[in-house]
Enzyme design. Sequence first.
Site, PDB file in Angstrom:
ATOM      1  N   HIS A   1      42.367  72.462  22.972  1.00  0.00           N
ATOM      2  CA  HIS A   1      42.039  71.398  23.942  1.00  0.00           C
ATOM      3  C   HIS A   1      42.724  70.095  23.538  1.00  0.00           C
ATOM      4  O   HIS A   1      42.209  69.330  22.721  1.00  0.00           O
ATOM      5  CB  HIS A   1      40.522  71.206  24.006  1.00  0.00           C
ATOM      6  CG  HIS A   1      40.073  70.365  25.160  1.00  0.00           C
ATOM      7  ND1 HIS A   1      38.904  70.584  25.840  1.00  0.00           N
ATOM      8  CD2 HIS A   1      40.644  69.292  25.769  1.00  0.00           C
ATOM      9  CE1 HIS A   1      38.768  69.707  26.807  1.00  0.00           C
ATOM     10  NE2 HIS A   1      39.807  68.894  26.777  1.00  0.00           N
TER      11      HIS A   1
ATOM     12  N   HIS B   1      45.469  66.780  25.126  1.00  0.00           N
ATOM     13  CA  HIS B   1      46.152  66.122  26.252  1.00  0.00           C
ATOM     14  C   HIS B   1      47.450  65.559  25.706  1.00  0.00           C
ATOM     15  O   HIS B   1      47.432  64.734  24.799  1.00  0.00           O
ATOM     16  CB  HIS B   1      45.287  65.006  26.847  1.00  0.00           C
ATOM     17  CG  HIS B   1      43.977  65.501  27.385  1.00  0.00           C
ATOM     18  ND1 HIS B   1      43.818  65.892  28.699  1.00  0.00           N
ATOM     19  CD2 HIS B   1      42.782  65.692  26.772  1.00  0.00           C
ATOM     20  CE1 HIS B   1      42.552  66.290  28.873  1.00  0.00           C
ATOM     21  NE2 HIS B   1      41.908  66.177  27.724  1.00  0.00           N
TER      22      HIS B   1
ATOM     23  N   ARG C   1      50.026  64.280  27.740  1.00  0.00           N
ATOM     24  CA  ARG C   1      50.457  63.141  28.589  1.00  0.00           C
ATOM     25  C   ARG C   1      51.860  63.268  29.169  1.00  0.00           C
ATOM     26  O   ARG C   1      52.303  62.367  29.861  1.00  0.00           O
ATOM     27  CB  ARG C   1      50.374  61.815  27.827  1.00  0.00           C
ATOM     28  CG  ARG C   1      49.013  61.519  27.203  1.00  0.00           C
ATOM     29  CD  ARG C   1      47.880  61.552  28.182  1.00  0.00           C
ATOM     30  NE  ARG C   1      46.622  61.080  27.577  1.00  0.00           N
ATOM     31  CZ  ARG C   1      45.424  61.378  28.049  1.00  0.00           C
ATOM     32  NH1 ARG C   1      45.296  62.140  29.128  1.00  0.00           N
ATOM     33  NH2 ARG C   1      44.345  60.919  27.469  1.00  0.00           N
TER      34      ARG C   1
ATOM     35  N   ASN D   1      45.961  67.633  33.220  1.00  0.00           N
ATOM     36  CA  ASN D   1      45.896  66.349  33.928  1.00  0.00           C
ATOM     37  C   ASN D   1      47.035  65.410  33.577  1.00  0.00           C
ATOM     38  O   ASN D   1      46.840  64.270  33.180  1.00  0.00           O
ATOM     39  CB  ASN D   1      44.540  65.664  33.700  1.00  0.00           C
ATOM     40  CG  ASN D   1      44.257  65.385  32.229  1.00  0.00           C
ATOM     41  OD1 ASN D   1      44.897  65.953  31.352  1.00  0.00           O
ATOM     42  ND2 ASN D   1      43.323  64.498  31.977  1.00  0.00           N
TER      43      ASN D   1
ATOM     44  N   ASP E   1      40.058  70.077  33.421  1.00  0.00           N
ATOM     45  CA  ASP E   1      39.501  69.165  32.422  1.00  0.00           C
ATOM     46  C   ASP E   1      39.654  67.701  32.797  1.00  0.00           C
ATOM     47  O   ASP E   1      40.703  67.260  33.233  1.00  0.00           O
ATOM     48  CB  ASP E   1      40.137  69.388  31.053  1.00  0.00           C
ATOM     49  CG  ASP E   1      39.408  68.602  29.991  1.00  0.00           C
ATOM     50  OD1 ASP E   1      38.228  68.885  29.772  1.00  0.00           O
ATOM     51  OD2 ASP E   1      40.003  67.679  29.408  1.00  0.00           O
TER      52      ASP E   1
ATOM     53  N   HIS F   1      35.066  71.974  32.266  1.00  0.00           N
ATOM     54  CA  HIS F   1      34.617  70.615  31.903  1.00  0.00           C
ATOM     55  C   HIS F   1      33.363  70.380  32.734  1.00  0.00           C
ATOM     56  O   HIS F   1      33.443  70.228  33.946  1.00  0.00           O
ATOM     57  CB  HIS F   1      35.711  69.599  32.235  1.00  0.00           C
ATOM     58  CG  HIS F   1      35.286  68.163  32.088  1.00  0.00           C
ATOM     59  ND1 HIS F   1      35.782  67.345  31.116  1.00  0.00           N
ATOM     60  CD2 HIS F   1      34.419  67.414  32.805  1.00  0.00           C
ATOM     61  CE1 HIS F   1      35.229  66.145  31.227  1.00  0.00           C
ATOM     62  NE2 HIS F   1      34.408  66.152  32.245  1.00  0.00           N
TER      63      HIS F   1
ATOM     64  N   HIS G   1      34.094  71.086  25.176  1.00  0.00           N
ATOM     65  CA  HIS G   1      33.394  69.968  24.507  1.00  0.00           C
ATOM     66  C   HIS G   1      31.894  69.836  24.801  1.00  0.00           C
ATOM     67  O   HIS G   1      31.457  68.874  25.413  1.00  0.00           O
ATOM     68  CB  HIS G   1      34.089  68.636  24.799  1.00  0.00           C
ATOM     69  CG  HIS G   1      34.548  68.409  26.212  1.00  0.00           C
ATOM     70  ND1 HIS G   1      33.723  68.554  27.296  1.00  0.00           N
ATOM     71  CD2 HIS G   1      35.763  68.043  26.695  1.00  0.00           C
ATOM     72  CE1 HIS G   1      34.409  68.281  28.383  1.00  0.00           C
ATOM     73  NE2 HIS G   1      35.630  67.965  28.062  1.00  0.00           N
TER      74      HIS G   1
ATOM     75  N   ASP H   1      40.083  67.798  21.620  1.00  0.00           N
ATOM     76  CA  ASP H   1      40.119  66.979  22.842  1.00  0.00           C
ATOM     77  C   ASP H   1      40.971  65.728  22.611  1.00  0.00           C
ATOM     78  O   ASP H   1      40.631  64.628  23.058  1.00  0.00           O
ATOM     79  CB  ASP H   1      38.710  66.591  23.316  1.00  0.00           C
ATOM     80  CG  ASP H   1      38.716  66.110  24.772  1.00  0.00           C
ATOM     81  OD1 ASP H   1      39.790  66.140  25.417  1.00  0.00           O
ATOM     82  OD2 ASP H   1      37.648  65.705  25.261  1.00  0.00           O
TER      83      ASP H   1
END
Lengths: 311, 443
Positions: free
Chosen positions: B63, B65, B67, B97, B154, B181, B234, B324
């Site tokens: 998990h 991110h 970007r 995302n 998520d 999520h 999470h 996360d």
Amino acid sequence: MEKKIFAHKDLLGIEGLSVADLELILDTAVSFKEISQRSIKKVPTLRGKTIINLFYEPSTRTRTSFEIAAKRLSADAINISAATSSVKKGETLADTVRNLQAMAPDIIVVRHACVGAPHLIASRIGARVVNAGDGANEHPSQCLLDLLTIREHKGRLADLRVAIIGDLAHSRVARSNMRAFAMLGIRTRVCAPPTMLPREMGVFPGVEVCRTPEEALREADVVMMLRIQLERQDDVLFPSLNEYARRYGLNRQRLALARDDAIVMHPGPMNRGVEITSEVADGSRSVIMDQVENGVAVRMAILYLLGGQAE
Amino acid sequence: MNRMLLKGGRVIDPLNSRDEVLDLLLADGKVAELGPALQLDPAAGRTIDVAGCWVTPGWIDMHTHLREPGQEYKETILSGAEAAAAGGFTGIACMANTKPVNDSAAVTGFIVEQASRAPVNVYPIGAVTVGLQGRRLAPMGEMAAAGAVAFSEDGRTVADTALYRRALEYAGSLDRIIICHCQDNYLFGQGVVHEGEIAAAFGFAGIPSLAEEVDIARCLLLAEYLELPVHIAHVSTRGAVALIAAARERGVRVSAEVTPHHLFLDHRAVVDLYYREDVEYARRSQLARFNTNSKMSPPLREPADVAALRAALAAGVIEVVASDHAPHEQTEKEVEYQYAPFGVIGLETTLPLMLRLVGEGLLTPAALVERMSVAPARLLSLRGKGSLAPGMDADLTVIDPEVDWVIEAAAFRSKSRNTPFDGWRVKGRTRLTIVGGRVVFAA
């Protein structure tokens, strides 16, 4: 006489103050009240000091009160009204602070819709910071003017019974007051629709939560009504203003449950006919205008203690 | 022949019930041989002395991110992968995302292409719905073919339960899990911190535990009804732990993850980042009160929640620790608490924090490796990962469990610095990160 010192760089909240601090501010405010009754309402105490009123939320009463307080102490007061937040304006609060710092103010008075914004500013600037309201967290000068008003009318603070009725969840006035009341041994009863009550009221020691306003009002020495923020209607916190007024508003009948000499307070601005009837707001027990008057004196005391003591 | 010999390390390989000091020979990107006193001709490859170190199958963070595409100023696939390598991860799964959202084979392919230059394995997670909008299913089959290992919305939930059902059914046909999520949007509202004593005392809009638990209950019911797996991202509340444990008990195919920050901090950090008296802070250079590095979603909860999460992790009810990792640029975090984005980074702090759990006696070294490598490899169906049996991929995390050091955000490989753990004195550090038989990080 030993000169008492306010040993804090900033006034960010009641939290962190001692009873001695509270008393020092109140006593100083008493000595300043007289100035406002003179024909020339000005002393040179803060001459040459620059005070910036940085208001991120619309406010007439508090801003004007701070401005008058500054001017009566001969400080140069500048008002900055940032109608929208720094984020929406495209400039961060940190950048705004950097810009203000470059102009070398002595005191910055901050009103902001966000919890902790004055703390953020205070951490980044040498100037002293006064919290004039941060979100639903604290509004220390309002609390202090409330204390001054109560003390004037009741002759003391300890062992009084105070009823606070209204939107406790979103009230910075209530939070500052509940903190101060606990420190001062004031017995506090609160009442609000359950939708306007924080889930963990246990964090405020000595506060008794009542199911009905009647229960909260019984034997109260002081009745403090909180403003209903009309925009909260959209949050489904209560069905209608009319129903709120009926169930929680202060009217003559409810006030009769309090002690005969109970005083009625409201931090303003009032919604007449909602949380308080005009009859009560304008009645003989109302000390709402005294609160406004004391606001100037308390703010003079705060500015003096933060900015003028060194000289 | 590309060979490497790791000599004298403590090989911890729970899938093969192994925990002993052994030499380990890697050849051509695979584990070749384990045994005592293996030798390698210097002409044939390097021999590295790893005596005193733990040699474990490569850690996988399921998990993160990254970007990229779209917010490369916060993190890129490369900078995130370098942070991962330094943090001891040989593989990281990245959430959808991005901007644009990873909701098509084209974006998945872009990530795979960028990742081909990265030091660690990068596993794209595709969106469940187009644009994360919760209206139409994203082309999960095409994304899976392009390399998506799982699907997730998520950052938000799929509010439409009928659509969620279809998504689970469809993902099931691809043998990919959906990572949920869980957050009821109405209960979450405009919440900023956990709805509890801190929110009440300081006037923050609260995020109730209920917001998470209601949605977890919904996901568990869907999983039960459909007889399909769900993975809960999470987990942060004791109520959620109870729901998951009860569902598991009656045979629901549910797995769950917890983040290091939810295992090490509670909501007191909102008003004092340095509230923990049992942590040694080498410096306290960050704002203590209302520090936005205490703001994440789900929020830091209560001490009782932390205790429940720890117990669930120890008992295996929660099978995975995932960081996360959510990078944000400094100026984005240095704003009013309410306006600050949710999230903290974790790729370079997870390993020492997890070793602290071993030090505290909560996890055995084998259980730690289960949570960090075996379980994520299994849940994401990563073939050749999570095990050090001969023939498996030579992805290894070599840990020096004894070295004392201080977490220093300024020295991170990540482009971002948003961590609540800056200044913590910790013990245990990545010694080597090996991916496909190649050393991608060495301390």
